[in-house]
Scaffold this active site. Structure first.
Site, PDB file in Angstrom:
ATOM      1  N   LYS A 124      45.971  29.079 120.017  1.00 41.49           N
ATOM      2  CA  LYS A 124      44.703  29.834 120.007  1.00 41.49           C
ATOM      3  C   LYS A 124      44.890  31.286 119.558  1.00 41.49           C
ATOM      4  CE  LYS A 124      42.292  26.878 123.269  1.00 41.49           C
ATOM      5  NZ  LYS A 124      41.460  26.747 124.463  1.00 41.49           N
ATOM      6  N   THR A 178      43.796  24.053 119.778  1.00 41.44           N
ATOM      7  CA  THR A 178      44.157  23.965 121.183  1.00 41.44           C
ATOM      8  C   THR A 178      45.587  24.480 121.378  1.00 41.44           C
ATOM      9  OG1 THR A 178      44.099  22.521 123.110  1.00 41.44           O
ATOM     10  CG2 THR A 178      44.859  21.508 121.065  1.00 41.44           C
TER      11      THR A 178
END
Ligand code: ATR
Length: 295
Positions: free
Chosen positions: A88, A84
């Site tokens: 990413k 997250t």
């Protein structure tokens, strides 16, 4: 005479063998910050429902320490991780094999470690589409769709959306150039165009997605209320914030159905779980457990 193979194995060897055969598979979600993540709850519910022997924890990596944190997790026997914010893009770079979704979006939200290979996937968009079409029973095929925002969330969502065959997807963003760039990426896959918020005045859509991060700050994108006049679904990709300014505006303007991103979150998790474990969990109970009422 006692030969070596008659000798009982040492206690240490027995324990090592037992550990090897029974070692729980390790997974995690990596981010910074990470305390807010619901992924450990989601995956532990999936694991229980699917009788999978696995552990899932939160891993906070230093902002400049993604690679080292993943290296250490893999060395300790890690089998896979969710990724997250803000990692990413780092996860995409770290991978040795990238799915077509990862290549197109340039970002990964799930990794799988197999020997020396690091496989990268991005299930955000497919999770969103599954939530909309399956859980919320709203087909996107033939629909006029508006997507607000052109950042990472919008990027992940656009191609899976276009694969559903909507009549048109319009991408609107404060920084119009970013909307234009995203629409250009999507153009080979379906009818998509970009515009500024002001150009939406008087235009109506069947489905409106808020893919901006505005709801995290309780702000409202500068969207004209006319976009909601014929709207069957207003969907805020942020989750757990109740009736956000976006959803409140959509409701007041007559949107038939409202949803936040809790279903998207659970569906992308289910895709990752199936990818890692080879068994697809049902999301109904998990979505119920995580839903914050839209009031
Ligand atoms: P994410 O990964 O959540 O998409 P991001 O890549 O930083 O985060 O993108 C944030 C998106 O939300 C952008 O589209 C941003 O618009 P700009 O590109 O014009 O900055 C949008 N955004 C954030 N706050 C907003 C607000 N209050 N109103 C409208 N758009 C907003």
């Amino acid at each position: 005479m006692i030969t070596a193979h008659w000798l009982p194995p040492s206690t240490a060897t027995v324990q090592e063998k037992a550990r090897e055969t029974r070692m729980t598979d390790q997974y995690c979600v990596i981010g910074n910050p990470i305390a807010q993540s619901k992924s450990p709850l989601i995956h532990s519910m999936f694991a229980r429902a699917c009788a999978q022997d696995m552990a899932y924890k939160r891993l906070e990596a230093p902002l400049d320490g993604f690679n080292a944190a993943v290296d250490a997790f893999v060395r300790s026997g890690g089998k896979g991780m969710n990724v997250t914010a803000p990692f990413k893009l780092n996860a995409c770079d770290y991978a040795t094999e990238r799915s077509s979704a990862v290549k197109l979006v340039g970002a990964a939200n799930a990794l799988k470690f197999e020997g020396t290979q690091v496989l990268a996937e991005n299930f955000d968009g497919i999770g969103l589409v599954r939530d909309v079409t399956h859980n919320l029973k709203t087909a996107l095929a033939g629909k006029r769709v508006l997507m607000l925002g052109a950042g990472g969330a919008a990027r992940g969502a656009l191609l899976p959306m276009l694969e559903q065959g909507p009549k048109e997807v319009v991408v609107a963003n404060r920084t119009v150039q970013k909307a234009y760039d995203l629409a250009s990426i999507g153009a080979p896959y379906g009818r998509v165009r970009s515009c500024a918020y002001a150009e939406l005045e008087g235009v109506t859509f069947d489905v409106v997605f808020n893919a901006t991060s505005s709801s995290l700050k309780a702000e409202l994108p500068p969207v004209p209320v006319s976009v909601f006049e014929n709207c069957v679904l207003a969907y805020d990709m942020t989750y757990g914030k109740g009736l956000t300014p976006f959803l409140k505006t959509a409701q007041a303007a007559g949107a038939v159905q409202l949803a936040d991103g809790v279903g998207m979150l659970c569906e992308q998790a289910a895709h990752a779980f199936a990818w890692w474990r080879g068994v697809r969990p049902d999301t109904t109970e998990v979505i119920k457990a995580l839903t914050v009422p839209l009031v």
